[in-house]
Scaffold this active site. Structure first.
Site, short mmCIF file in Angstrom:
data_model
loop_
_atom_site.label_atom_id
_atom_site.label_comp_id
_atom_site.label_asym_id
_atom_site.label_seq_id
_atom_site.Cartn_x
_atom_site.Cartn_y
_atom_site.Cartn_z
N GLU A 1 -0.70 -0.49 -10.86
CA GLU A 1 0.57 -0.96 -10.31
C GLU A 1 1.76 -0.65 -11.19
OE1 GLU A 1 -2.26 -2.61 -10.29
OE2 GLU A 1 -2.64 -3.01 -8.16
N HIS B 1 -4.02 -14.35 -4.87
CA HIS B 1 -3.69 -13.49 -3.72
C HIS B 1 -2.83 -14.22 -2.70
CE1 HIS B 1 -7.05 -11.05 -5.22
NE2 HIS B 1 -6.71 -10.10 -4.38
#
Ligand SMILES: Cc1ncc(C[n+]2csc(CCOP(=O)(O)OP(=O)(O)O)c2C)c(N)n1
Ligand SMILES: Cc1ncc(C[n+]2csc(CCOP(=O)(O)OP(=O)(O)O)c2C)c(N)n1
Ligand SMILES: [Mg+2]
Ligand SMILES: [Mg+2]
Lengths: 332, 338, 332, 338
Positions: A64, A133
């Site tokens: 990322e 998440h």
């Protein structure tokens, strides 16, 4: 005869925005994890790789920070990346490039360059994906000068805000709510832009202003319907843009209704509602206030896995109804 | 410059591991592999029946790497695990009943229903936890090993991670520090060829994760990850080295996940043929056949073992269903220690 | 005869806290970039490596994410790491480990473990280090359940809060202000604890409450002296702890003074003052308010290099004086 | 397993680079090396005189790597630079006057006084900017190269970074992506043996940053970073490869920073002897001697060149001092493009 209104899901609307932007401008490309053949973890990119090829719909390694930096570098050199994070929680790995680089380069270089990139963040809870998440971290980004932050609640705004974001010469962070991806709504087929920095009054009302974001807009509207039966007339504002904020719309609304309730999914402390509240409390609307400013935000805990706990951790319709009632009836 | 792809080790004779481990230990290893398989199938069915919320990542086909590595560990040794962590958890000795309870979001679960599949942990048995963040466990494993050194303990930390995770910066930082400080970590890459839909060819600029080990001065072995014996052999070598103060090692287990990445995978990135070819290399079938062939277990032993596992899984599901859910009033419990 | 009061600098006070903690508890160790022979970029660790050895004062590679993860792993296994970031801006590289791991592991594991670590962040502007070395990002951390966040303004509190942080069974983030490192003040020589979660009234007053953090506490006190000459009696609260917040002290003070001004260096939008303002606006103190709630925070731009611009980008004493006057005189 | 330390290349005969570059180009390279040295000394003095605020990282002793790499680049090629970036900036053709203006915080500075030393950039000449974040420029360089490919340009991106930066996860992620996508990046490691106070022995588990290149399938060369010719030779090879679509390369320049890390360094982590030994290997003296020996420049040329540089630096400082400061009213300028 009226044309039947075309409906798309929020996910489809986002996909259409990307497709139209790529058709119109060769510089636009997509990057992210599993956005190609897989079509994206939430199906947002769908079959775009088949339509635009793997050079413009790039599957990245799971990296990322690096991917965000690649987007920054490409944007600096005239390309127009749209980077999908698989979950907004993974932005935690890329804050360096987002905050130190993307947001600041133009300023640090005295205006010599700009960084026209878009990052898309699937956010929010309600999917049973637990603490790593399910976060709603948009307030962090709204704290960072140099970024713009938008958060659509409808398919129409999803498309319009994404097209505006791609057009924008500066970095724009788009927070998408996972529970909204499948919700449907009318979406004009042609490309159009929803302005960044403008809130939308989704329901007018006289008794209090509810400012909400993302899925909370829908819950606020549901609550408003219940409150109406109760004789309480709530105005519901869909904030849409967290940075810059639409100060005028907010101040004007609260000045009329004299009461404010902020509803957001991010953690209550220092979530976006803190800023809305502070903005009103320091504004000319302050003198018009007839009640303390209410806030309903995410609980002060990581998001739990168990579904009942998970539901209890973010504002639900009854919470909004109760809080609104208390504000209007002066029982806060 | 293209590097020659390092070859998977090939085996010539009776694996030494079958002498290092006792028959009872080998039997237990086989039992755990069955337990993992049945656990995963049970979880899959429970998911289909709506008993489980969220998503989950099944490790069917990867049982040998989980159990082969844990076979080389002592109870006080630690592991860090991944989003695909059910096998690691059972491999390290967890109770499937409490795992099911966790997946069902119940108070008897390992995380009292707060964590679910992606955060399953069993600290008492040395499992420091699965991780929802790809690569998240790598530096944590290094820190755990640092703590062992500080506390003058010789416990080893086995750090499971996937091929996809090896592209994260965390991998690089963790391996460098572990090697620099000669810490007792065994980095176990379960290379199942894909990170979600992305094959290693499309995500890695080298053929093997082990090709990266030299960049940290870490010894590496690549083994057939579907062979219990090969995994255990490499794991023992690495664990012995770590325990003796020789620093970290990397073991790359070439394996395959038979199921989709998660519940929402349409498998569009791979072929049915590929899946079938790997299914034919089932690690459990193979281990069982070897144990039978070498006379370590009898056919009757295997049947008994399977039946016991069936019963344990059924009992575990029943236990989990009967376990109480957390109380909503306890939403804020355990945010802090006080 | 009175003992002369011993004075230490803020940096020395921090160092003394670490030394005393390491003496008292073998589990405590330090890690960070150049904290050994170099003594830390700001000299805070000084000669501790000579006193405690390289096994307990560990120079890390330049790898913030990994180092944070190492701290998490060590804390999980019974050690007590104190991790120094060279500049708080580099926390952007480690948010994953801080926010997804350190803050959440205990909760995600249902209380099976705790993560007793401390991270120290030199923060703030005023050193001419420009946009990537001058940020005040503490509000991000205060938005994260599972973390505690403290920000001392004096040598005494620097030592006491750091000792409390090291004792604490949970992750504590300590924000240090670079411009304060050399400021001196009395520091008791024995180990002592300043409680986390308690604000301190540094000056009592009747006309308005100024809530400030870090270096702004000193500017607020200077401003209060100027205002006093003007007949305005300001109460100055040193917030000290950003998570948890000391709601009682804040609500009580504002209820008495009826006016609130928040002064902080972080970016104005969604900086800690947003939360203080919102907390008061929703509290029982709301009805006592005689003026809008004022906020002075960092400008909505990256920190510029040029010293005049840099000064203009954060609140200064005259800004506080002007804003306080306007609030009290009703000219806001 | 300890890897054999890769050796620094040794030179046998007249460097080919002295034929590839024209006398004028070599002269210009020498001029830029002098310009860097004088710039750094001028900046140091200005700092001492209080004309410069903040800190700065001087590259005295590292002029050959900056100029050797830039000598292989075309004007439209790009670089990403570091906190120790003055040399790169001048190497790529920046005007020292505007650099001084930036350091003095003036409106005529490359960043209008907003960036200072750590953010010096010269986009018109292809310098995308220094970076205050160690490793920050690595993925940005990869993205710039990706944009070149997308825009069907063959411009190359040279990415400068330090030995310390190679321990950051960003290094790993960037090199993997560059190699995977075969992008035209030249990764230039200026290995000056230390990241601040931390020697490579204490921060890296391998002896050379180049030892890590194989982990990305990236060809690497280690050169004497104090030799213009050696650096330029390796840079040309890497740039040629990148321009031809052959993908990334890594060039490790072994060098040394003569000054402290920044203005606050007490040099407690290294010996005076070490500093003196490296000072004796001065890259400018050496390059100059080679050019004289090979008859490419005369003693008179060198004197003239030095005098011109002296004058340019003096004029640059004067220009910077006379440049207007930014207006405080323009504090919010350029936060956004509109
Ligand atoms: C930091 C981060 N990025 C992305 C994801 C989403 N994700 C979950 S698993 C996965 C694939 C991981 O691949 P690998 O490491 O090979 O493990 P495998 O799933 O194959 O076992 C991805 C992309 C994540 N959880 N964390
Ligand atoms: C992410 C990050 N961590 C730490 C620092 C502080 N810092 C600035 S330069 C430096 C040393 C860098 O070493 P190296 O990459 O070898 O470059 P050199 O200074 O030797 O040129 C450090 C630790 C920083 N600027 N950014
Ligand atoms: Mg995989
Ligand atoms: Mg260096």
């Amino acid at each position: 005869m009226d044309q039947p209104v075309r409906e798309l899901s929020y996910a489809q609307a986002l996909q259409e925005a990307m497709a139209q932007a790529m058709e119109a401008d060769d510089r636009v490309f997509l990057m992210g994890e599993d956005i190609g053949i897989y079509g994206g973890a939430f199906g947002v990119t769908g079959d775009l790789v088949e339509r635009f090829g793997a050079e413009r719909v790039i599957d990245t390694p799971i990296a990322e920070l690096g991917s965000a930096g690649v987007a920054v570098g490409a944007a600096l050199c005239g390309s127009r990346p749209v980077l999908e994070f698989q979950f907004s929680d993974f932005a935690t790995l890329a804050m360096e490039q987002i905050v130190n680089q993307a947001a600041k380069i133009r300023y640090m270089l005295g205006g010599a360059v700009s960084v026209p990139l878009v990052m898309r963040f699937p956010a929010g809870s309600g999917t049973g994906a637990a603490a790593q998440h399910s976060q709603s971290l948009e307030a962090w980004f709204a704290h960072v000068p140099g970024l713009k932050v938008v958060q659509p609640s409808t398919p129409e705004d999803a498309k319009g805000l994404l097209l505006s974001a791609i057009d924008d010469p500066d970095p724009v962070m788009l927070f998408e709510h996972k529970l909204l991806y499948k919700t449907k709504g009318p979406v004009p087929p042609e490309p159009y832009r929803t302005p960044i920095g403008k809130a939308l009054i989704r329901r007018t009302g006289r008794d209090l202003t509810i400012v909400a974001t993302a899925i909370m807009v829908h819950r606020a509207l549901e609550a408003a319907a219940i409150l109406a039966a109760d004789g309480i007339d709530a105005e519901v504002i869909d904030l849409r843009s967290l940075r810059p904020l639409d100060r005028d719309t907010l101040v004007d609304s609260v000045s009329r209704t004299t009461r404010l309730l902020c509803v957001y999914e991010g953690v209550r402390t220092l979530g976006i509602g803190a800023e809305i509240s502070a903005l009103i409390a320091e504004s000319e609307a302050f003198d018009r206030l007839d009640a303390p400013i209410g806030r309903l935000g995410g609980a002060e805990c990581p998001l739990p896995y168990n579904p009942e706990l998970e539901r209890a951790a973010v504002p639900q319709v009854p919470d909004i109804v109760d809080k609104a009632r208390a504000l209007v009836r002066g029982t806060v | 410059m293209t590097l020659p792809a390092a070859a998977i080790e090939t085996r010539t004779n009776r694996p030494a591991i079958y002498d290092r481990l006792s028959a009872a230990e080998l039997r237990e290893a086989l039992r755990r592999m069955h337990l993992i398989r049945q656990f995963e199938e049970g979880a899959e069915q429970a998911y289909m029946r709506g008993l489980i919320h969220g998503t989950m990542h099944l490790s069917i086909g990867q049982e040998a790497s989980a159990v082969g590595v844990c076979a080389a560990l002592k109870p006080q040794d630690k592991i860090t695990s991944t989003h695909r962590g059910h096998g690691h958890c059972i491999g390290k000795g967890a109770d499937p009943a409490r795992m099911f309870a966790e997946f069902f979001g119940k108070e008897d679960g390992y995380c009292r229903g707060r964590g679910g599949s992606m955060h399953i942990a069993d600290v008492a048995q040395g499992n420091l936890g699965a991780n929802g963040i790809v690569g998240g466990g790598l530096p944590i494993a290094v820190g755990a090993a640092l703590a062992m050194r500080q506390q003058k303990r010789t416990d080893v930390v086995a750090c499971f991670f996937g091929d996809g995770a090896s592209n994260e910066g965390a991998f690089h930082e963790a391996l460098n520090m572990a090697a620099l400080w000669k810490l007792g970590v065994v980095f176990v890459c379960e290379n199942n060829q894909y990170g979600m839909s992305t094959s290693t060819e499309r995500s890695m600029s080298v053929s093997n994760v082990a090709d990266r080990a030299a960049g940290y001065n870490i010894p590496a072995r690549i083994v057939d990850g579907n062979s219990f014996a090969d995994v255990a052999d490499a794991a023992f070598e690495a664990v012995d080295r770590a325990r003796a103060g020789g620093g970290p090692s990397l073991v790359e287990c070439k394996t395959y996940r038979i199921r989709g990445h998660s519940r929402s995978d349409r498998n569009r990135y791979r072929t049915r043929d590929e899946i079938e070819a790997w299914s034919a290399r089932d690690p459990i079938t193979r281990f069982e056949a070897e144990l039978l062939e070498l006379g370590i277990l009898s056919g009757g032993d295997v049947r008994a073992l399977r039946e016991a596992v069936d019963a344990e899984i059924a009992a575990g599901i029943a236990f989990a269903q009967n376990s109480p859910p957390p109380q909503v009033a306890e939403l804020l419990r355990d945010v802090h220690s006080d």
